[in-house]
Design an enzyme around this catalytic site. Structure first.
Site, PDB file in Angstrom:
ATOM      1  N   GLY A  94       0.840  -1.195   0.000  1.00  0.00           N
ATOM      2  CA  GLY A  94       0.000   0.000   0.000  1.00  0.00           C
ATOM      3  C   GLY A  94       0.868   1.236   0.000  1.00  0.00           C
ATOM      4  O   GLY A  94       2.047   1.194   0.363  1.00  0.00           O
ATOM      5  N   GLY A 142       0.275   9.269   1.330  1.00  0.00           N
ATOM      6  CA  GLY A 142       1.122  10.441   1.496  1.00  0.00           C
ATOM      7  C   GLY A 142       2.027  10.343   2.706  1.00  0.00           C
ATOM      8  O   GLY A 142       3.056  11.014   2.777  1.00  0.00           O
ATOM      9  N   LYS A 192       3.343  -0.569   8.943  1.00  0.00           N
ATOM     10  CA  LYS A 192       2.956   0.724   8.396  1.00  0.00           C
ATOM     11  C   LYS A 192       4.060   1.722   8.712  1.00  0.00           C
ATOM     12  O   LYS A 192       4.496   1.844   9.857  1.00  0.00           O
ATOM     13  CB  LYS A 192       1.618   1.184   8.976  1.00  0.00           C
ATOM     14  CG  LYS A 192       0.461   0.289   8.554  1.00  0.00           C
ATOM     15  CD  LYS A 192      -0.865   0.858   9.006  1.00  0.00           C
ATOM     16  CE  LYS A 192      -2.007  -0.009   8.503  1.00  0.00           C
ATOM     17  NZ  LYS A 192      -3.320   0.542   8.861  1.00  0.00           N
ATOM     18  N   ASP A 208     -12.849   6.120   8.700  1.00  0.00           N
ATOM     19  CA  ASP A 208     -12.574   5.734   7.311  1.00  0.00           C
ATOM     20  C   ASP A 208     -13.104   4.332   7.020  1.00  0.00           C
ATOM     21  O   ASP A 208     -12.383   3.461   6.533  1.00  0.00           O
ATOM     22  CB  ASP A 208     -11.069   5.799   7.037  1.00  0.00           C
ATOM     23  CG  ASP A 208     -10.767   5.872   5.544  1.00  0.00           C
ATOM     24  OD1 ASP A 208     -11.689   6.175   4.760  1.00  0.00           O
ATOM     25  OD2 ASP A 208      -9.606   5.630   5.158  1.00  0.00           O
TER      26      ASP A 208
END
Length: 667
Positions: A43, A46, A66, A164
């Site tokens: 993935g 920004g 991440k 989200d």
């Protein structure tokens, strides 16, 4: 292959053996933090990248890493980003106890980038399922709602908003077909610090409600809107925005379905339309309310005009998983509304001294620790991050604390005054212990070092460097002669305290060491760690005497009874267990904490057991029966460590709320 960790690298995969990236020239790391082998990017955003990785210390189990880059920001922005990262990582740590939310495994900073390691969920997200299997019918949409609404209930009760919810952030787990809600938005939290800039939006267009896109405000009803929009997309395979008529403010998704030759019940239509109302106060205000209308008996034929007023004959609450703890609205989160009274702010290094008011009980000549009532008599402020370790000297004069700010602070236990600030470690301080003569303080750190300090002069005496990974636990023998340490390198090391010379190394190949204790007679060492086991070793020879099995998750702390006949162990499985050290028999289990148990102590009179937990509480138990005597709940975040004075009159606790608290027993 070796994966480049430069988030701007166009071709990050490199052949084995390369030292620098063949595409961008960045230095290559075969193992991130000497533990994680990054396999490939999965993935991009920004903030950085998301990678699939293998955890070398967990049998190469798959995990997700991440990465959040703060290199391009100014110094102040970097500090803010790191502060938000730590806060959000703790939020994920708390939420990860739910079986349908990925577990947080680790988080750290390296090369000016922030990394978060989470459980890998094998399966397809709902978008992939839609592409492969086609649009969802009514029954399948109801299954989605029934599976996700209890997760939202759990999250919202902890004052957290996901912000989200989309088809790509819901994964159907392969092994049990349950839906898992992922991506709780650390990146969004970090970038939210710049959300006031023109054009900045938090959330995904088409799924985020107007209040979120306009000014970043979010409510539980905001997540409910996003879940409704997700359902619309799964039924139509059309972007939700294209199914809204702005001229009259009406959703036309049902008309679209009818034109395609399909339809849904009036019940589901009214539920989804209410989830998707423009005005926040017109939507469902909780997942419970959606659940009630979803389970109205006879929904196939009933078409109530107002679903919220319908009273189903079987009011079934959202199911609660066996792994899910009882609701605890005060658990830290980005929107935490804590009901615990907040102390008056004070300057760093100062303390809040409270009047010592004994409770209305009379002292008995034969009183013991089981009869005491505990009061917080002082709160020590000064740490700038989570406090992870604490120790109190045998003479009760000083308290030492250390944590994620890399600092060790030495306080007067009588006045709460900050006596010394010991700087020298370059990473988090995980463990502290003080010699029986109250002269030497020993600290273990993520910088792989053990440091010996003179408590009277506040000077560094010696640095021990034989560990190759984080040092998580240190203990000193009752005679003050031997230091024992353990860490992520899976070794237990014995040292001569007076000169720092190594004696021997014990190997615990099955897991990293998180806890060490030495029995009062100086005969046994107890260790615990990530293999869920407790091992007993002979201090004199290093021989492994016994291995105790019973915990279902990592062991974070161990403590011996005054006579050495019993051992208490605290675990990530939310329990404390009491063992017979001679036979290895499990005597009893103390259950009641709703978070990981991080610390444990047994009182010097052998009457009580004290435990500290991520649920923000300290609990006092009767050792003989397991009865819960009292709960201390003044910390506003996880309690990470405990210490008790040699007379059993004081308890000292260290917390993620950046404070150290001193508790005194009365009665």
């Amino acid at each position: 292959m070796i994966c480049c960790l430069n988030p701007n690298c166009k071709q990050p995969l490199n052949p084995p053996g390369r030292k620098v990236c063949q595409n961008c020239g960045s230095k290559l790391e075969p193992l991130l933090r000497n533990r994680y082998r990054v396999i490939k990017p999965i993935g991009q955003g920004g903030f950085g990248r998301t990678y699939l990785a293998a955890d070398r210390d967990m049998l190469n189990a798959s995990c997700v890493i991440k990465q959040f880059s703060v290199q391009s920001q100014g110094t102040q922005s970097q500090e803010k980003a790191i502060e938000l990262f730590n806060k959000e990582a703790y939020r994920l740590h708390e939420l990860g106890v739910h079986p349908q939310i990925p577990t947080l495994l680790a988080y750290f900073e390296q090369d000016k980038r922030l990394y978060l390691v989470q459980q890998f969920i094998e399966g397809q997200n709902l978008y992939q399922e839609l592409v492969q299997q086609g649009v969802f019918g009514e029954e399948k949409i109801r299954e989605v709602l029934r599976d996700i609404l209890p997760v939202l209930k759990f999250v919202h009760e902890r004052q957290v908003i996901h912000r989200d919810i989309t088809p790509t952030n819901i994964i159907r787990r392969k092994n049990d077909r349950r839906l898992v809600l992922i991506d709780f938005g650390i990146a969004k939290q970090i970038t939210e610090s710049t959300a006031s800039l023109p054009g900045t939006k938090i959330g995904t267009e088409g799924y985020a409600p107007l209040e979120q896109l306009r000014n970043g405000q979010v409510f539980p009803a905001s997540d409910i809107y996003s879940l409704g929009a997700t359902c619309i997309y799964l039924m139509t395979k059309e972007k939700p925005d294209s199914l809204y008529n702005p001229l009259n403010g009406q959703w036309i998704w049902r008309d679209y379905l009818r034109k395609k030759g399909s339809d849904v019940s009036d019940n589901l239509t009214q539920i989804l339309d209410k989830m998707l109302k423009d005005w926040v106060n017109e939507r469902y205000q909780s997942a419970d309310l959606v659940w009630q209308d979803l389970n109205v008996v006879g929904w196939q034929t009933a078409t109530p005009k107002n679903p919220t007023s319908a009273k189903p004959s079987t009011a079934t609450p959202p199911p609660t998983s066996a792994r899910q703890p009882a609701p605890n609205p005060g658990v830290s989160g980005s929107l935490n509304i804590n009901k615990t009274p907040v102390a008056t702010p004070v300057a760093p290094g100062r303390s809040i001294r409270r009047p010592i008011t004994p409770p209305p009980v009379s002292r008995q000549p034969n009183s013991n620790s089981a009869k005491r009532i505990w009061r917080c008599i002082n709160t020590l402020n000064g740490h700038t991050s989570w406090v992870m370790a604490v120790a109190i000297s045998a003479n009760k004069q000083v308290i030492a604390s250390g944590g994620l700010d890399d600092q060790i602070k030495v306080w007067s236990s009588q006045t709460g005054e900050l006596l010394h600030n010991l700087s020298g470690h370059t990473k988090a301080v995980n463990s502290l212990t003080i010699s029986p003569d109250s002269l030497i303080l020993v600290s273990g750190s993520d910088d792989e070092k053990i440091k010996l300090w003179n408590l009277h002069t506040a000077t560094l005496m010696q640095t021990l460097t034989e560990h190759s990974r984080d040092v998580n636990a240190v203990a000193i023998s009752p005679d003050g002669q031997i230091l024992v340490s353990g860490g992520d390198d899976r070794t237990i090391k014995l040292w001569r305290l007076k000169n720092g010379l190594p004696i021997r190394t014990l190997f615990a190949s099955a897991g990293m060491i998180k806890a060490i204790a030495i029995d009062p007679k100086g005969d046994l060492i107890a260790t615990g760690g990530l293999d869920n086991q407790i091992k007993l070793w002979k201090l004199a020879t290093g021989e492994l005497v016994n291995t105790l099995y019973g915990h279902f998750n990592s062991v974070y702390a161990v403590a011996f009874s005054p006579d050495g006949g019993m051992l208490a162990s605290a675990s990530k499985d939310k329990t404390v267990k009491l063992w017979n050290t001679q036979t290895g028999e499990l005597i009893r289990t103390f259950s009641g904490h709703t978070g990981y148990v991080n610390g444990v102590q047994i009182s010097p009179d052998g009457q009580t057991l004290v435990s500290a937990s991520s649920d923000k509480t300290i609990r006092i138990w009767r050792l003989e029966t397991g009865e819960l005597l009292s709960t201390l709940s003044e910390h506003t975040s996880a309690v990470n460590a405990l210490a008790m004075s040699v007379d059993g009159q004081l308890i000292v606790s260290a917390s993620s709320d950046k404070t150290v608290k001193i508790w005194q027993g009365f009665g």
